[in-house]
Scaffold this active site. Structure first.
Site, PDB file in Angstrom:
ATOM      1  N   GLU A 187      12.816 -18.165  -6.562  1.00 58.91           N
ATOM      2  CA  GLU A 187      12.792 -17.793  -8.061  1.00 58.91           C
ATOM      3  C   GLU A 187      13.140 -16.393  -8.166  1.00 58.91           C
ATOM      4  OE1 GLU A 187      12.682 -19.854  -9.900  1.00 58.91           O
ATOM      5  OE2 GLU A 187      11.341 -21.628  -9.021  1.00 58.91           O
TER       6      GLU A 187
ATOM      7  N   ARG B 230       2.720 -27.837 -20.104  1.00 55.19           N
ATOM      8  CA  ARG B 230       2.850 -29.347 -20.329  1.00 55.19           C
ATOM      9  C   ARG B 230       1.348 -29.961 -20.352  1.00 55.19           C
ATOM     10  NH1 ARG B 230       3.792 -33.311 -17.078  1.00 55.19           N
ATOM     11  NH2 ARG B 230       4.436 -31.990 -15.170  1.00 55.19           N
TER      12      ARG B 230
ATOM     13  N   CYS C 128       2.779 -21.170 -12.522  1.00 58.62           N
ATOM     14  CA  CYS C 128       3.791 -20.721 -11.463  1.00 58.62           C
ATOM     15  C   CYS C 128       4.306 -19.340 -11.984  1.00 58.62           C
ATOM     16  CB  CYS C 128       4.376 -21.485 -10.726  1.00 58.62           C
ATOM     17  SG  CYS C 128       3.550 -22.497  -9.548  1.00 58.62           S
TER      18      CYS C 128
ATOM     19  N   HIS D 247       9.008 -21.741  -5.111  1.00 60.09           N
ATOM     20  CA  HIS D 247       8.610 -23.270  -5.365  1.00 60.09           C
ATOM     21  C   HIS D 247       9.035 -24.215  -4.393  1.00 60.09           C
ATOM     22  CE1 HIS D 247       7.766 -22.666  -9.873  1.00 60.09           C
ATOM     23  NE2 HIS D 247       6.783 -23.587  -9.285  1.00 60.09           N
TER      24      HIS D 247
HETATM   25  N1  PCA Z   1       2.598 -25.313  -9.507  1.00 62.05           N
HETATM   26  C1  PCA Z   1       2.545 -25.283 -10.805  1.00 62.05           C
HETATM   27  C2  PCA Z   1       1.254 -24.326 -11.029  1.00 62.05           C
HETATM   28  C3  PCA Z   1       0.408 -24.237  -9.518  1.00 62.05           C
HETATM   29  C4  PCA Z   1       1.684 -25.078  -8.621  1.00 62.05           C
HETATM   30  O1  PCA Z   1       1.411 -25.133  -7.555  1.00 62.05           O
HETATM   31  C5  PCA Z   1       3.569 -24.638 -11.595  1.00 62.05           C
HETATM   32  O2  PCA Z   1       4.966 -24.830 -11.072  1.00 62.05           O
HETATM   33  O3  PCA Z   1       3.587 -23.926 -12.454  1.00 62.05           O
END
Ligand code: PCA
Length: 214
Positions: free
Chosen positions: A78, A88, A141, A165
């Site tokens: 990111e 959501r 996140c 991610h």
């Molecule tokens: N993914 C979520 C929140 C916690 C996680 O592991 C996100 O992408 O926001």
């Protein structure tokens, strides 16, 4: 160099979160980096304070937070955290904020201060699908990424921080409909180890075109 690396607890209908599953499988040290690991609650109001407590405890030089992005087939490094929450689904405390800032009066966004392109390049060079991403979404996140950069900007200016991610693990996707994108947990873990090495080796980012047109 000391790196604090975090993963999230499971959320939504999932029983595991590959982010923390991979983080906890990492060694305690690898090329140029000592690793401290931390599990973060998937709760809007708790994730930032939990991270700051970890920063106080471990006094890292850099922070890499990791989360699950189900539905993607690649590792996503990111580039930006934005000052916006639009959930959501409810978080693990049952709270679902819509269209509120992470920090009222905070800047609109922060750029990751990790060498994001060096991380992408290193992971891709080992044959693992990886892309630079310009949005970590608007759920917990992104909230943690924004707060990691906010905490660093306000109180720990020497700390570099950012977010990755990861897809569902293949082990997790085995119980889902055919065609659900995933990577084996061992590959996700390897990608995070490569990211840690890239952070340790690159005080400055590399410059090569990785932009997208969408
Ligand atoms: N993914 C979520 C929140 C916690 C996680 O592991 C996100 O992408 O926001």
């Amino acid at each position: 160099m000391k790196l604090l690396i975090t993963g999230f607890e499971p959320f939504g209908s999932e029983e595991v979160n590959p982010s923390y599953e991979a983080v906890r499988r990492l060694p305690d040290a690898l090329a140029g980096a000592e690793l401290a690991k931390l599990e973060i609650p998937t709760v809007f109001s708790q994730c930032g304070p939990a991270l700051e407590k970890g920063i106080r405890t471990h006094q890292p030089d850099a922070v890499l937070c990791v989360g699950q992005a189900g539905g993607q087939a690649h590792i996503a490094v990111e580039r930006v955290g934005i000052n916006l929450i639009d959930a959501r689904i409810p978080d693990n405390a049952g709270v679902q904020p819509v269209d509120v800032p992470v920090r009222p009066d905070g800047p609109a966004a922060y750029f990751s201060t990790l060498p994001v392109k060096a991380i992408v390049r290193r992971i891709r060079d080992r044959g693992i699908p990886c892309r630079l991403s310009c949005s970590a979404g608007t759920y917990v996140c992104n909230c943690l990424l924004y707060q990691a950069l906010d905490i660093a900007a306000l109180r720990y200016p020497h700390i570099r921080a950012g977010f990755i991610h990861v897809p569902f693990s293949s082990e997790q996707a085995a119980a889902k409909p055919g065609g659900t994108p995933s990577l084996p947990l061992a590959v996700i873990t390897q990608a995070l180890a490569l990211a840690a090495e890239a952070i340790a080796e690159n005080p400055q980012d590399i410059h090569e075109s990785m932009g997208s047109i969408y």
